[in-house]
Design a protein around this motif. Sequence first.
Motif, PDB file in Angstrom:
ATOM      1  N   ARG A 162       0.826  -1.208   0.000  1.00  0.00           N
ATOM      2  CA  ARG A 162       0.000   0.000   0.000  1.00  0.00           C
ATOM      3  C   ARG A 162       0.860   1.259   0.000  1.00  0.00           C
ATOM      4  NH1 ARG A 162      -1.817  -3.224   3.790  1.00  0.00           N
ATOM      5  NH2 ARG A 162      -1.284  -1.844   5.533  1.00  0.00           N
ATOM      6  N   ASP A 163       0.386   2.257  -0.715  1.00  0.00           N
ATOM      7  CA  ASP A 163       1.094   3.537  -0.823  1.00  0.00           C
ATOM      8  C   ASP A 163       0.751   4.415   0.375  1.00  0.00           C
ATOM      9  OD1 ASP A 163       2.195   5.950  -1.481  1.00  0.00           O
ATOM     10  OD2 ASP A 163       1.087   6.230  -3.353  1.00  0.00           O
ATOM     11  N   TRP A 164       1.758   4.684   1.218  1.00  0.00           N
ATOM     12  CA  TRP A 164       1.532   5.529   2.392  1.00  0.00           C
ATOM     13  C   TRP A 164       2.601   6.604   2.575  1.00  0.00           C
ATOM     14  CZ3 TRP A 164       3.224   4.152   7.967  1.00  0.00           C
ATOM     15  CH2 TRP A 164       4.529   3.667   7.972  1.00  0.00           C
ATOM     16  N   VAL A 165       3.534   6.723   1.627  1.00  0.00           N
ATOM     17  CA  VAL A 165       4.707   7.567   1.862  1.00  0.00           C
ATOM     18  C   VAL A 165       4.373   9.051   2.025  1.00  0.00           C
ATOM     19  CG1 VAL A 165       6.364   6.017   0.769  1.00  0.00           C
ATOM     20  CG2 VAL A 165       5.233   7.761  -0.599  1.00  0.00           C
ATOM     21  N   GLU A 166       3.343   9.526   1.355  1.00  0.00           N
ATOM     22  CA  GLU A 166       3.021  10.949   1.471  1.00  0.00           C
ATOM     23  C   GLU A 166       2.676  11.317   2.911  1.00  0.00           C
ATOM     24  OE1 GLU A 166       3.176  14.570   0.405  1.00  0.00           O
ATOM     25  OE2 GLU A 166       3.298  13.126  -1.234  1.00  0.00           O
ATOM     26  N   ASP A 167       2.038  10.387   3.622  1.00  0.00           N
ATOM     27  CA  ASP A 167       1.676  10.627   5.020  1.00  0.00           C
ATOM     28  C   ASP A 167       2.794  10.222   5.979  1.00  0.00           C
ATOM     29  OD1 ASP A 167      -0.951  11.581   4.517  1.00  0.00           O
ATOM     30  OD2 ASP A 167      -1.598   9.521   4.168  1.00  0.00           O
ATOM     31  N   ALA A 168       3.563   9.197   5.596  1.00  0.00           N
ATOM     32  CA  ALA A 168       4.560   8.621   6.516  1.00  0.00           C
ATOM     33  C   ALA A 168       5.877   9.376   6.523  1.00  0.00           C
ATOM     34  CB  ALA A 168       4.823   7.156   6.146  1.00  0.00           C
ATOM     35  N   GLY A 190      13.502  19.669  -1.800  1.00  0.00           N
ATOM     36  CA  GLY A 190      13.133  18.456  -1.087  1.00  0.00           C
ATOM     37  C   GLY A 190      11.879  17.797  -1.631  1.00  0.00           C
ATOM     38  N   SER A 191      11.553  16.650  -1.046  1.00  0.00           N
ATOM     39  CA  SER A 191      10.437  15.843  -1.550  1.00  0.00           C
ATOM     40  C   SER A 191       9.192  15.900  -0.673  1.00  0.00           C
ATOM     41  CB  SER A 191      10.883  14.381  -1.692  1.00  0.00           C
ATOM     42  OG  SER A 191      11.292  13.855  -0.439  1.00  0.00           O
ATOM     43  N   ARG A 192       9.308  16.458   0.531  1.00  0.00           N
ATOM     44  CA  ARG A 192       8.169  16.516   1.451  1.00  0.00           C
ATOM     45  C   ARG A 192       7.620  17.930   1.499  1.00  0.00           C
ATOM     46  NH1 ARG A 192      12.568  14.360   4.069  1.00  0.00           N
ATOM     47  NH2 ARG A 192      12.576  12.117   4.403  1.00  0.00           N
ATOM     48  N   THR A 193       6.294  18.044   1.592  1.00  0.00           N
ATOM     49  CA  THR A 193       5.675  19.362   1.561  1.00  0.00           C
ATOM     50  C   THR A 193       6.129  20.235   2.730  1.00  0.00           C
ATOM     51  OG1 THR A 193       3.731  18.426   2.670  1.00  0.00           O
ATOM     52  CG2 THR A 193       3.650  18.597   0.275  1.00  0.00           C
ATOM     53  N   VAL A 220       3.765  18.496  -4.439  1.00  0.00           N
ATOM     54  CA  VAL A 220       4.838  19.418  -4.067  1.00  0.00           C
ATOM     55  C   VAL A 220       4.886  20.596  -5.035  1.00  0.00           C
ATOM     56  CG1 VAL A 220       7.351  19.659  -3.935  1.00  0.00           C
ATOM     57  CG2 VAL A 220       6.236  17.703  -2.867  1.00  0.00           C
ATOM     58  N   ALA A 221       4.659  20.332  -6.321  1.00  0.00           N
ATOM     59  CA  ALA A 221       4.659  21.406  -7.325  1.00  0.00           C
ATOM     60  C   ALA A 221       3.585  22.445  -7.022  1.00  0.00           C
ATOM     61  CB  ALA A 221       4.453  20.816  -8.724  1.00  0.00           C
ATOM     62  N   ARG A 222       2.425  21.995  -6.581  1.00  0.00           N
ATOM     63  CA  ARG A 222       1.347  22.946  -6.243  1.00  0.00           C
ATOM     64  C   ARG A 222       1.748  23.827  -5.074  1.00  0.00           C
ATOM     65  NH1 ARG A 222      -1.891  18.394  -7.612  1.00  0.00           N
ATOM     66  NH2 ARG A 222      -1.999  17.710  -5.431  1.00  0.00           N
ATOM     67  N   VAL A 223       2.408  23.238  -4.076  1.00  0.00           N
ATOM     68  CA  VAL A 223       2.890  24.015  -2.926  1.00  0.00           C
ATOM     69  C   VAL A 223       3.913  25.050  -3.383  1.00  0.00           C
ATOM     70  CG1 VAL A 223       4.175  23.900  -0.751  1.00  0.00           C
ATOM     71  CG2 VAL A 223       2.427  22.183  -1.265  1.00  0.00           C
ATOM     72  N   MET A 224       4.821  24.648  -4.254  1.00  0.00           N
ATOM     73  CA  MET A 224       5.846  25.560  -4.755  1.00  0.00           C
ATOM     74  C   MET A 224       5.225  26.682  -5.580  1.00  0.00           C
ATOM     75  SD  MET A 224       8.673  22.606  -5.651  1.00  0.00           S
ATOM     76  CE  MET A 224       9.864  23.649  -6.473  1.00  0.00           C
ATOM     77  N   ASP A 225       4.236  26.344  -6.395  1.00  0.00           N
ATOM     78  CA  ASP A 225       3.548  27.368  -7.200  1.00  0.00           C
ATOM     79  C   ASP A 225       2.859  28.398  -6.310  1.00  0.00           C
ATOM     80  OD1 ASP A 225       4.279  26.453  -9.709  1.00  0.00           O
ATOM     81  OD2 ASP A 225       2.579  25.086  -9.867  1.00  0.00           O
ATOM     82  N   GLU A 226       2.313  27.940  -5.176  1.00  0.00           N
ATOM     83  CA  GLU A 226       1.658  28.864  -4.245  1.00  0.00           C
ATOM     84  C   GLU A 226       2.671  29.856  -3.661  1.00  0.00           C
ATOM     85  OE1 GLU A 226      -0.243  26.457  -1.328  1.00  0.00           O
ATOM     86  OE2 GLU A 226      -1.758  25.662  -2.712  1.00  0.00           O
ATOM     87  N   THR A 234       8.342  19.095 -12.696  1.00  0.00           N
ATOM     88  CA  THR A 234       8.006  17.949 -11.842  1.00  0.00           C
ATOM     89  C   THR A 234       8.640  16.667 -12.363  1.00  0.00           C
ATOM     90  OG1 THR A 234       5.890  18.997 -11.331  1.00  0.00           O
ATOM     91  CG2 THR A 234       6.101  16.653 -10.808  1.00  0.00           C
ATOM     92  N   GLY A 235       9.279  15.911 -11.468  1.00  0.00           N
ATOM     93  CA  GLY A 235       9.828  14.616 -11.819  1.00  0.00           C
ATOM     94  C   GLY A 235      11.064  14.659 -12.702  1.00  0.00           C
TER      95      GLY A 235
END
Length: 380
Positions: free
Chosen positions: A55-61, A194-197, A232-238, A254-255
């Motif tokens: 299961r994909d959980w890395v964004e939260d973990a 970095g990779s985390r928001t 992350v791109a959306r956060v950077m654009d903001e 991105t990527g």
Amino acid sequence: MATAMSRTVYVVAGEVSGDTHGSELMEALRKEGDGFDFRGLGGPEMSRLSEGSVRDWVEDAAVVGVWEVLRRYGWFKERFEETLAEILESRPEVLLLIDYPGFNLRLARQVHEKLPETRIVHYVAPQVWAWNQKRIPQIAETHDLMICLFPFEVPIFEEAGLRSRCLGHPLVDELEEKRIEVKREENLVGLFPGSRTKEVSRLFPMMLESVARLLEERPGTRFVAAAASQKVARVMDEFLTASDLPTGLVEVQTGKSQHLMQTVTCGVVASGTATLEAAYYGMPYCLVYRVAWPTFLMAKQLVKLEFIGLINILAGRELAREFIQNEANAYEVALWLGRTLANDDERAKLSGKLLKAASRLGEPGVHKRAAHEIALLFSE
């Protein structure tokens, strides 16, 4: 339900880099033989390869620092209990832990106690040699195989009685696949926040302030920023929209981090795996690091290392300039960028030193060698 003698591998990775390493390792294990059944927790690539069984959980973990983990203690406690219950039910023959020591070392202790027949492998050795050497004997008691990234780690674990192997750094395989033949563009600065928001939120505004300062000195400078994901791109654009910088001055891609590391003149990189990637491609860069002050003060008490950057630790000296906490500010970073852009010879020397240090990461074929070591456990 899988039996203890099945070829079930329960895998746990908690960060973007762990998802990359884990997916490559899963593919290499399948080439070692048929019948591998992967379950567990990882990221999008590991989930895709396992058709959702991982299961994909890395964004939260993926969180940075003790303080940040403590703030989400309840969430991690629930995930830990769920994961342990799932492992006890599936009874895998191998528990494959990929980095992520805070969660995975606790998990290893519980699984070793409750399922002693399960073999426990750690891929990407936890850096306890830096922050808690007293834990090394405990790790030796619970683990069956430690796969290290750096040669100096092997004797540290073997002296405690743990079978250890240094097979090279898995980044070598991944980065070689993305190597391109291209000249660096002149006057192009890369921003790698970095990779985390949360990490990006701490570092990217400072990077944008550095851009504004640098433009006062070098008005023709161009900029590109690497986003690890669309989120992350959306956060950077903001942050870009909220800044006073002209629209379009900083292009967010991105990527394409590895591509940019091979094309920019120089860059600013958040502390972490990306600093090794930048060194591998010989990109002149400075390192920036900011965490919550309680986390930083606690880390200073625990970590007895002169440097934060992995390439500096590997080299035993500061190759990439480190800007930490208060030093990670727009004035210092813009000053470093201006001097680096202005001095071709110094950039070339720094690039050569980084390439030489990165050569110690080993040869390609790391995932294949690691998969072979892990596959041997099924026949022992």
